[in-house]
Scaffold this motif. Structure first.
Motif, PDB file in Angstrom:
ATOM      1  N   VAL A 216      27.546 -81.320 -56.058  1.00 25.11           N
ATOM      2  CA  VAL A 216      27.710 -79.950 -56.394  1.00 25.11           C
ATOM      3  C   VAL A 216      29.011 -79.496 -57.082  1.00 25.11           C
ATOM      4  CG1 VAL A 216      27.917 -77.711 -55.124  1.00 25.11           C
ATOM      5  CG2 VAL A 216      26.274 -79.261 -54.248  1.00 25.11           C
ATOM      6  N   PHE A 217      30.259 -80.101 -56.656  1.00 19.19           N
ATOM      7  CA  PHE A 217      31.373 -79.848 -57.274  1.00 19.19           C
ATOM      8  C   PHE A 217      31.304 -80.260 -58.745  1.00 19.19           C
ATOM      9  CE2 PHE A 217      35.947 -80.301 -58.374  1.00 19.19           C
ATOM     10  CZ  PHE A 217      36.454 -78.916 -58.136  1.00 19.19           C
TER      11      PHE A 217
ATOM     12  N   LEU B 188      31.702 -77.974 -62.117  1.00 21.95           N
ATOM     13  CA  LEU B 188      32.569 -78.075 -63.420  1.00 21.95           C
ATOM     14  C   LEU B 188      32.111 -78.428 -64.762  1.00 21.95           C
ATOM     15  CD1 LEU B 188      35.290 -80.623 -61.958  1.00 21.95           C
ATOM     16  CD2 LEU B 188      35.601 -78.222 -62.397  1.00 21.95           C
ATOM     17  N   ILE B 189      30.704 -78.752 -64.659  1.00 25.61           N
ATOM     18  CA  ILE B 189      30.074 -79.125 -65.847  1.00 25.61           C
ATOM     19  C   ILE B 189      29.626 -77.660 -66.489  1.00 25.61           C
ATOM     20  CG2 ILE B 189      28.107 -80.323 -67.027  1.00 25.61           C
ATOM     21  CD1 ILE B 189      28.623 -82.691 -65.399  1.00 25.61           C
TER      22      ILE B 189
ATOM     23  N   PRO C 259      27.958 -78.791 -49.465  1.00 23.88           N
ATOM     24  CA  PRO C 259      27.740 -77.932 -50.741  1.00 23.88           C
ATOM     25  C   PRO C 259      28.521 -76.474 -50.557  1.00 23.88           C
ATOM     26  CG  PRO C 259      25.588 -78.945 -49.881  1.00 23.88           C
ATOM     27  CD  PRO C 259      26.932 -79.189 -48.817  1.00 23.88           C
ATOM     28  N   ALA C 260      28.582 -76.011 -49.210  1.00 28.86           N
ATOM     29  CA  ALA C 260      29.390 -74.573 -49.070  1.00 28.86           C
ATOM     30  C   ALA C 260      30.856 -74.586 -49.343  1.00 28.86           C
ATOM     31  CB  ALA C 260      29.032 -74.096 -47.677  1.00 28.86           C
TER      32      ALA C 260
ATOM     33  N   ALA D 162      24.016 -75.578 -57.087  1.00 29.93           N
ATOM     34  CA  ALA D 162      24.323 -76.305 -55.880  1.00 29.93           C
ATOM     35  C   ALA D 162      22.855 -76.651 -55.161  1.00 29.93           C
ATOM     36  CB  ALA D 162      25.088 -75.428 -54.756  1.00 29.93           C
ATOM     37  N   ARG D 163      21.804 -75.828 -55.193  1.00 25.89           N
ATOM     38  CA  ARG D 163      20.623 -76.046 -54.655  1.00 25.89           C
ATOM     39  C   ARG D 163      20.049 -77.222 -55.652  1.00 25.89           C
ATOM     40  NH1 ARG D 163      16.544 -71.458 -53.523  1.00 25.89           N
ATOM     41  NH2 ARG D 163      15.198 -73.374 -53.123  1.00 25.89           N
TER      42      ARG D 163
END
Length: 296
Positions: A112-113, A117-118, A232-233, A290-291
């Motif tokens: 997710v992170f 960023l991308i 993810p949170a 994130a999903r």
């Protein structure tokens, strides 16, 4: 897809607390979290009082210097400690059970992170290139870069602690007690929003910022239920707070580690409110990114 199937992974987090899901245990747990956090923060405050001047103490309260801001962020860890104590004493569960299996958590956090960023790196290349007025320099770039490893670690502690309390202990305890997702999604999110109610700093914008925080809490609650870990949170929260605390901070408070300051403070209705809509859109994009990252 209905909520039950979409949130099937949530059972990994909820199951350890299901046998001891009494309402009194949930409330007592919140009391333990508040008590542990208050006692340890008071101890840290008294220590600073003994070692520092009145000016240093004021800086700690406002988070207006790098050292003060690092201290403010790290002491959020006391909340996570309180949640761990509450989970162990009242539900007989380990701290790891509040955050989820560590291997999937780290995997989901990283996926997710990196995608955030991308995506937002690409967004930064697009106009507009300011916030309606030039950003105000805060820290020298060399100092900011030198502090960055510590700053990132401190922000990670802060966001992880908030997630452990709201999407860990509270959301899971409510889900163990109540089947209806509206209860365990909305109630922790509402409390999370109220915890961000700052009338002294935000003035007439205080309730709008509170509502924004409630929406953010709902996004991270949904991601937690879909993922079965807090990874993810924490990633979404971490990314958001890096931008809000380390890159472009508010001039009102908590700006000791910011490279730049916004050209208006939190109470500026004309300056802030149009950008709240942008923040809402950004939050929606982060949720979708994130999903997709955790889709099985």
């Amino acid at each position: 897809m209905n909520a039950e199937s979409a949130y099937q992974a949530h059972e990994t987090l909820v199951a350890p607390g299901r046998a001891k899901s009494h309402i009194w245990r949930i409330l007592a747990g919140l009391g333990i979290i508040a008590g542990v956090s208050y006692a340890l923060n008071l101890g840290a405050f008294l220590l600073v009082l003994q070692l520092s001047s009145a000016a240093d103490l004021a800086a700690v309260v406002q988070g207006s210097t790098p050292a003060a801001m690092l201290l403010v962020l790290v002491t959020f860890g006391f909340m996570a400690l309180g949640a761990g104590v509450a989970g162990r004493l009242l539900q007989g569960r380990s701290f790891v059970s509040l955050v989820g299996p560590l291997a999937p958590l780290l995997h989901q956090f990283t996926r997710v992170f990196l995608r955030l960023l991308i995506v937002f790196g690409i967004v930064l290349l697009l106009p507009p290139y300011d916030f309606g007025a030039p950003l105000v320099p805060n820290l020298a770039l060399s100092l900011w870069l030198g502090l960055l490893p510590l700053s990132l670690l401190a922000v990670l502690v802060q966001v992880s602690a908030e997630e452990v309390v709201f999407r860990g202990y509270l959301q899971q305890a409510l889900a163990a007690r109540f089947q209806n997702p509206l209860i365990w999604l909305l109630l922790p999110s509402a409390l999370f929003g109220l915890a961000h109610y700052m009338p002294q700093e935000a003035g007439d914008n205080a309730w709008l910022l509170c509502l924004w925080a409630m929406g953010f809490g709902l996004v991270t609650a949904d991601l937690t239920a879909r993922a079965g870990t807090l990874g993810p949170a924490i990633a979404v929260h971490f990314f958001n707070n890096i931008v809000a605390l380390l890159v472009v901070a508010s001039p009102s408070s908590l700006n000791g580690l910011g490279l730049y300051l916004l050209p208006y403070d939190l109470s500026d209705v004309a300056g802030l409110r149009p950008w709240l809509m942008v923040d809402c859109a950004t939050m929606l994009v982060a949720w979708l990114v994130a999903r997709l990252a955790i889709r099985r």
